[in-house]
Motif scaffolding. Structure first.
Motif: not given
Length: 184
Positions: A49-72
């Motif tokens: 969003r910052a890279r393209y200087h977009l307004p906050p509403e350009a991304f709508g996120l529905t993300i449950p907090p604290g989801v952990e996985i084992f990954s790189d």
């Protein structure tokens, strides 16, 4: 456009990244760790969003907090940024990218990235993950890019034990990317 030498340099760089990721897949202990996917997704979206200087509403996120996985985490961050970048690039004037993360019935983590952009014709859906693929749409070619972003995302995700696929109702109808990550 990009010069051939730039593209070749980039390809070598990409192959290095993919190779490094493959090695880490065999010897997981080095780069694999507990990753807070919720935070990673949120930060990656904010970064694009910052890279393209977009307004906050350009991304709508529905993300449950604290989801952990084992990954790189580095590889996963590259994947997310490439997919988000792609969604913005192909969205036209006022990008609106909807990102939804949830635990799937299979136990996997599913991340859906939906844009309302130029869409993809049916015969292109699998091709977009190939190396150097550029959409045949003239609105795309004026946009900078190597055609490597989705290829990298696809390859890295496979190394991480994940998957990505694209869905679109067709040209002008937007695109949905579905990322699946291994069970936490």
């Amino acid at each position: 456009g990009m010069m051939q030498s730039d593209v070749e340099r980039l390809t070598v760089f990409v192959d290095d990244i993919l190779q490094a990721s493959r090695i880490s897949h065999r010897r997981r202990s080095q780069t694999w760790t507990a990753v807070d996917v919720s935070r990673l997704v949120t930060q990656a979206a904010e970064s694009i969003r910052a890279r393209y200087h977009l307004p906050p509403e350009a991304f709508g996120l529905t993300i449950p907090p604290g989801v952990e996985i084992f990954s790189d985490p580095t590889a996963l961050e590259i994947v997310l940024k490439n997919v988000f970048d792609n969604a913005v690039k192909y969205s036209g004037e006022n990008p609106q990218v909807i990102v939804d993360m949830r635990q799937l019935d299979t136990g996997h983590i599913g991340i859906t990235v939906q844009d309302h952009g130029i869409g993809i014709s049916r015969n292109q859906l699998k091709r977009i993950f190939k190396r150097f693929h550029r959409a045949p749409d003239p609105r795309v070619n004026e946009r900078s890019g190597s055609g490597l972003g989705l290829y990298v995302a696809y390859r890295l995700l496979r190394n991480l034990g994940g998957r990505i696929r694209a869905e679109s109702e067709g040209p002008g109808k937007g695109t949905t990317m579905r990322i699946r990550l291994p069970k936490p």
